[in-house]
Enzyme design. Sequence first.
Site, PDB file in Angstrom:
ATOM      1  N   PRO A 184      -3.434  -0.633  12.169  1.00 62.67           N
ATOM      2  CA  PRO A 184      -3.677  -2.085  12.080  1.00 62.67           C
ATOM      3  C   PRO A 184      -5.112  -2.470  12.454  1.00 62.67           C
ATOM      4  O   PRO A 184      -5.538  -3.568  12.178  1.00 62.67           O
ATOM      5  CB  PRO A 184      -2.669  -2.686  13.052  1.00 62.67           C
ATOM      6  N   GLU A 229       2.906   3.825  20.175  1.00 59.21           N
ATOM      7  CA  GLU A 229       1.869   2.858  20.552  1.00 59.21           C
ATOM      8  C   GLU A 229       0.501   3.226  19.983  1.00 59.21           C
ATOM      9  O   GLU A 229      -0.486   2.549  20.247  1.00 59.21           O
ATOM     10  CB  GLU A 229       1.779   2.743  22.076  1.00 59.21           C
ATOM     11  N   ARG A 273      -1.863   3.517  -9.850  1.00 57.30           N
ATOM     12  CA  ARG A 273      -2.011   2.622 -11.012  1.00 57.30           C
ATOM     13  C   ARG A 273      -3.361   2.837 -11.701  1.00 57.30           C
ATOM     14  O   ARG A 273      -3.528   2.507 -12.857  1.00 57.30           O
ATOM     15  CB  ARG A 273      -1.930   1.150 -10.590  1.00 57.30           C
ATOM     16  N   ASP A 327      -4.947  -6.559 -13.889  1.00 58.61           N
ATOM     17  CA  ASP A 327      -4.313  -6.859 -12.607  1.00 58.61           C
ATOM     18  C   ASP A 327      -5.132  -7.875 -11.838  1.00 58.61           C
ATOM     19  O   ASP A 327      -6.357  -7.893 -11.912  1.00 58.61           O
ATOM     20  CB  ASP A 327      -4.244  -5.602 -11.728  1.00 58.61           C
TER      21      ASP A 327
END
Length: 259
Positions: A98, A125, A163, A178
């Site tokens: 993150p 964690e 893709r 796209d």
Amino acid sequence: MRFDILTLFPGIFSGYLGQSLLKKGIDAGLIDVQLHDIRRWSRDKHHKVDDRPFGGGPGMILQVEPVVECVEAVQQMAQHEGTQPQEMQAGHLVMLSPRGRTLNQKIVEELAGKPRLLLLCGRYEGFDERVFDILQPDEISIGDYVLNGGEAAAMVVIDACVRLIPGVLGDEESSQHDSFSRSNFSGSNSSGGNLSSSNRLLEFPQYSRPREFRGHEVPEVLVSGNHEQIARWRREQSYLQTRKRRSDLLTDDEKSNDQ
Ligand code: ADE
């Protein structure tokens, strides 16, 4: 393109890898995905790979030794049958985290240009900080929220990359239209505006049969057979959709441009 997934939960990927486009790409030899269980590199007889943080605090930390040794071993793994030699050079190491740079289509294009990606998935964690110091991975986040682990994020990266691999999509052109894609620039808008930035736009709306459903009709221009007008309408719609839904993608000039 070759993907090596380094994870504590290889089983999570089985359904995903056996379906749809990905399976087609794997069967056609265009995509090679190898799963590696980090626990195999545990030094513990119970295959433990996590420990409590020094200094205290909640949760468990993925230990430095098994993670670093797993990455090093996978980088050196022998060529698989059918794998192109350039795919067996050391791969570009991505850590799903993150705190990484947030994934977007530009980053996807950059990653899809690599012959080989190693996708390192965390759990608990997080990793011992020395994993970052030693391996210096390209940290990628899929958004400002916290997942239980990097596995779902690794699937997102793979899904977006495949893709762009020639031959994986049925229609070679279809990824070019796209949303956010390189060829969907506001700079390529020729509908009379003076758009000059190279922002990526959302995709234009698409319709299929029937031509009318519950009073909702397909725009006339799409059934006109006039390809120039259709292309122009689509460029305008791409811009209008972007202005309505994601005006943050446009410059101030573009926002006020009356299309
Ligand atoms: N692992 C946990 N949360 C994540 C996120 N948002 N993106 C990538 N990997 C993650």
